[in-house]
Scaffold this motif. Structure first.
Motif, mmCIF file in Angstrom:
data_model
loop_
_atom_site.group_PDB
_atom_site.id
_atom_site.type_symbol
_atom_site.label_atom_id
_atom_site.label_comp_id
_atom_site.label_asym_id
_atom_site.label_seq_id
_atom_site.Cartn_x
_atom_site.Cartn_y
_atom_site.Cartn_z
ATOM 1 N N ILE A 25 0.831 -1.211 0.000
ATOM 2 C CA ILE A 25 0.000 0.000 0.000
ATOM 3 C C ILE A 25 0.873 1.272 0.000
ATOM 4 C CG2 ILE A 25 -0.305 0.036 2.536
ATOM 5 C CD1 ILE A 25 -3.125 1.168 2.017
ATOM 6 N N VAL A 26 2.045 1.171 0.628
ATOM 7 C CA VAL A 26 2.937 2.332 0.677
ATOM 8 C C VAL A 26 3.486 2.623 -0.735
ATOM 9 C CG1 VAL A 26 4.946 3.359 1.836
ATOM 10 C CG2 VAL A 26 3.534 1.688 3.044
ATOM 11 N N PHE A 27 3.692 1.564 -1.526
ATOM 12 C CA PHE A 27 4.157 1.738 -2.910
ATOM 13 C C PHE A 27 3.028 2.217 -3.820
ATOM 14 C CE2 PHE A 27 7.342 -1.101 -1.162
ATOM 15 C CZ PHE A 27 8.511 -0.677 -1.779
ATOM 16 N N THR A 28 1.861 1.562 -3.705
ATOM 17 C CA THR A 28 0.774 1.921 -4.637
ATOM 18 C C THR A 28 0.356 3.376 -4.423
ATOM 19 O OG1 THR A 28 -0.867 0.974 -3.127
ATOM 20 C CG2 THR A 28 -0.118 -0.437 -4.907
ATOM 21 N N GLU A 29 0.281 3.780 -3.163
ATOM 22 C CA GLU A 29 -0.130 5.165 -2.887
ATOM 23 C C GLU A 29 0.969 6.155 -3.277
ATOM 24 O OE1 GLU A 29 -3.049 6.230 -2.202
ATOM 25 O OE2 GLU A 29 -4.017 4.311 -1.781
ATOM 26 N N PHE A 30 2.209 5.733 -3.128
ATOM 27 C CA PHE A 30 3.310 6.617 -3.545
ATOM 28 C C PHE A 30 3.221 6.874 -5.052
ATOM 29 C CE2 PHE A 30 7.644 7.140 -5.239
ATOM 30 C CZ PHE A 30 7.980 8.326 -4.599
ATOM 31 N N LEU A 31 3.017 5.809 -5.817
ATOM 32 C CA LEU A 31 2.950 5.973 -7.277
ATOM 33 C C LEU A 31 1.715 6.794 -7.672
ATOM 34 C CD1 LEU A 31 4.181 2.426 -8.372
ATOM 35 C CD2 LEU A 31 5.485 4.576 -8.381
ATOM 36 N N GLU A 32 0.657 6.652 -6.892
ATOM 37 C CA GLU A 32 -0.561 7.459 -7.107
ATOM 38 C C GLU A 32 -0.246 8.956 -6.921
ATOM 39 O OE1 GLU A 32 -3.484 5.756 -7.752
ATOM 40 O OE2 GLU A 32 -4.428 7.708 -8.126
ATOM 41 N N MET A 33 0.481 9.251 -5.833
ATOM 42 C CA MET A 33 0.845 10.646 -5.577
ATOM 43 C C MET A 33 1.736 11.188 -6.691
ATOM 44 S SD MET A 33 3.065 12.416 -2.508
ATOM 45 C CE MET A 33 4.633 11.845 -3.136
ATOM 46 N N LYS A 77 9.328 -5.158 -10.764
ATOM 47 C CA LYS A 77 8.961 -4.489 -12.027
ATOM 48 C C LYS A 77 7.951 -3.358 -11.815
ATOM 49 C CE LYS A 77 10.623 -7.908 -15.011
ATOM 50 N NZ LYS A 77 11.968 -8.050 -14.475
ATOM 51 N N GLY A 78 7.795 -2.950 -10.557
ATOM 52 C CA GLY A 78 6.849 -1.857 -10.286
ATOM 53 C C GLY A 78 5.409 -2.309 -10.234
ATOM 54 N N VAL A 79 5.218 -3.634 -10.112
ATOM 55 C CA VAL A 79 3.851 -4.162 -9.992
ATOM 56 C C VAL A 79 3.630 -4.503 -8.517
ATOM 57 C CG1 VAL A 79 2.255 -5.968 -10.733
ATOM 58 C CG2 VAL A 79 3.989 -5.102 -12.325
ATOM 59 N N TYR A 80 2.789 -3.712 -7.858
ATOM 60 C CA TYR A 80 2.579 -3.887 -6.421
ATOM 61 C C TYR A 80 1.110 -4.173 -6.127
ATOM 62 C CZ TYR A 80 7.059 -1.436 -6.280
ATOM 63 O OH TYR A 80 8.365 -1.065 -6.475
ATOM 64 N N THR A 81 0.867 -5.076 -5.158
ATOM 65 C CA THR A 81 -0.504 -5.207 -4.659
ATOM 66 C C THR A 81 -0.496 -4.627 -3.253
ATOM 67 O OG1 THR A 81 -0.145 -7.343 -3.598
ATOM 68 C CG2 THR A 81 -0.820 -7.381 -5.912
ATOM 69 N N SER A 82 -1.624 -4.047 -2.834
ATOM 70 C CA SER A 82 -1.585 -3.304 -1.576
ATOM 71 C C SER A 82 -1.285 -4.219 -0.389
ATOM 72 C CB SER A 82 -2.864 -2.509 -1.373
ATOM 73 O OG SER A 82 -3.932 -3.393 -1.278
ATOM 74 N N ILE A 83 -1.644 -5.503 -0.459
ATOM 75 C CA ILE A 83 -1.384 -6.375 0.697
ATOM 76 C C ILE A 83 -0.025 -7.087 0.637
ATOM 77 C CG2 ILE A 83 -3.811 -6.783 1.321
ATOM 78 C CD1 ILE A 83 -3.401 -9.576 -0.131
ATOM 79 N N GLY A 84 0.670 -6.975 -0.499
ATOM 80 C CA GLY A 84 1.981 -7.618 -0.617
ATOM 81 C C GLY A 84 3.030 -6.918 0.236
ATOM 82 N N THR A 85 4.206 -7.505 0.318
ATOM 83 C CA THR A 85 5.332 -6.896 1.051
ATOM 84 C C THR A 85 6.530 -6.858 0.107
ATOM 85 O OG1 THR A 85 4.503 -7.897 3.084
ATOM 86 C CG2 THR A 85 6.734 -7.052 3.163
ATOM 87 N N TYR A 86 7.197 -5.722 0.034
ATOM 88 C CA TYR A 86 8.278 -5.531 -0.950
ATOM 89 C C TYR A 86 9.497 -4.940 -0.258
ATOM 90 C CZ TYR A 86 4.200 -6.240 -3.832
ATOM 91 O OH TYR A 86 3.068 -6.789 -4.372
ATOM 92 N N ASP A 87 10.601 -5.011 -0.989
ATOM 93 C CA ASP A 87 11.872 -4.555 -0.452
ATOM 94 C C ASP A 87 11.895 -3.025 -0.311
ATOM 95 O OD1 ASP A 87 14.458 -4.248 0.176
ATOM 96 O OD2 ASP A 87 15.274 -5.259 -1.608
ATOM 97 N N PHE A 88 12.256 -2.554 0.871
ATOM 98 C CA PHE A 88 12.324 -1.099 1.101
ATOM 99 C C PHE A 88 13.289 -0.433 0.120
ATOM 100 C CE2 PHE A 88 14.417 2.440 3.524
ATOM 101 C CZ PHE A 88 13.362 3.344 3.394
ATOM 102 N N GLY A 89 14.320 -1.189 -0.307
ATOM 103 C CA GLY A 89 15.281 -0.652 -1.283
ATOM 104 C C GLY A 89 14.582 -0.167 -2.553
#
Ligand code: HEM
Length: 182
Positions: free
Chosen positions: A4-12, A34-46
């Motif tokens: 969710i932190v990624f999806t909302e960031f890209l939205e902003m 590849k920049g494909v995020y789901t809001s419930i997934g977990t991704y690398d902070f890097g």
């Protein structure tokens, strides 16, 4: 870091700088996801660090300013996803005082795998609070924005100072006070 932190960031980024900029920073960052995020997934902070630093270069805005702007934006997201948590507290000081022992505790249950900061919180009296932020991610400007938005939400005035206890921003002291009579 939660999706969710990624999806909302890209939205902003899309709202502020346009879709082309979103595509550009995803391409430039060479992300495992590849920049494909789901809001419930977990991704690398890097991945977030790469996206922000490429955005910073592209739009010529310092990284810390972008993190702060994202915190301002993210408060709206938290509020619309969790109105009940915010409504539960009657004052901004009560809310902030409860981040470590209540709010982020609930967040851990709702978002398995969430990477949260630690806050050491000292309520000095009704009008003042000391919060020491600890996180390897050093997102203290994100915290600053959320603190400011919390006061704005309740329509209260406040004074806020921050002091970097470690230069890299992984330990930061916030002193928050409400002017008398407000
Ligand atoms: C309804 C209230 C809140 C909810 C539901 C909430 C939830 C969350 C969530 C989901 C994340 C992302 C975790 C991850 O990416 O793995 C996060 C991170 C964070 N939250 Fe909260 N939060 C709330 C209030 C606050 C407030 C008021 C502050 C301000 C002090 C705060 C400070 C932070 C910081 C600084 C991070 C970034 C992670 C880090 O620095 O290591 N949160 N929060």
């Amino acid at each position: 870091m939660k999706g969710i932190v990624f999806t909302e960031f890209l939205e902003m980024v899309e709202e502020t700088f346009g879709l082309e900029t979103v595509d550009y920073i995803i391409y430039k960052s060479e992300l495992k996801s590849k920049g494909v995020y789901t809001s419930i997934g977990t991704y690398d902070f890097g991945e977030m660090l790469s996206l922000i630093s490429n955005l910073s270069e592209k739009v010529n805005v310092p990284v810390q300013d972008l993190i702060y702007a994202y915190g301002l934006y993210f408060f709206k997201v938290l509020h619309s996803n969790h109105p009940d948590i915010i409504k539960y507290y009657k004052t901004p000081m009560d809310l902030l005082e409860s981040i470590e022992n209540h709010i982020h505790v609930e967040v851990r249950k709702l978002y398995p795998g969430a990477e949260l900061p630690t806050f050491k919180i000292k309520r000095k009296d009704n009008e003042s609070l000391e919060m020491i932020y600890y996180s390897d991610r050093g997102l203290y400007m994100f915290a600053k924005a959320l603190i400011e938005k919390t006061f704005e939400h309740y329509g209260k005035n406040f004074n806020l100072t921050l002091e970097l206890l470690k230069e890299d921003g992984t330990e930061v002291r916030f002193l928050i006070s409400e002017p008398n009579g407000k």
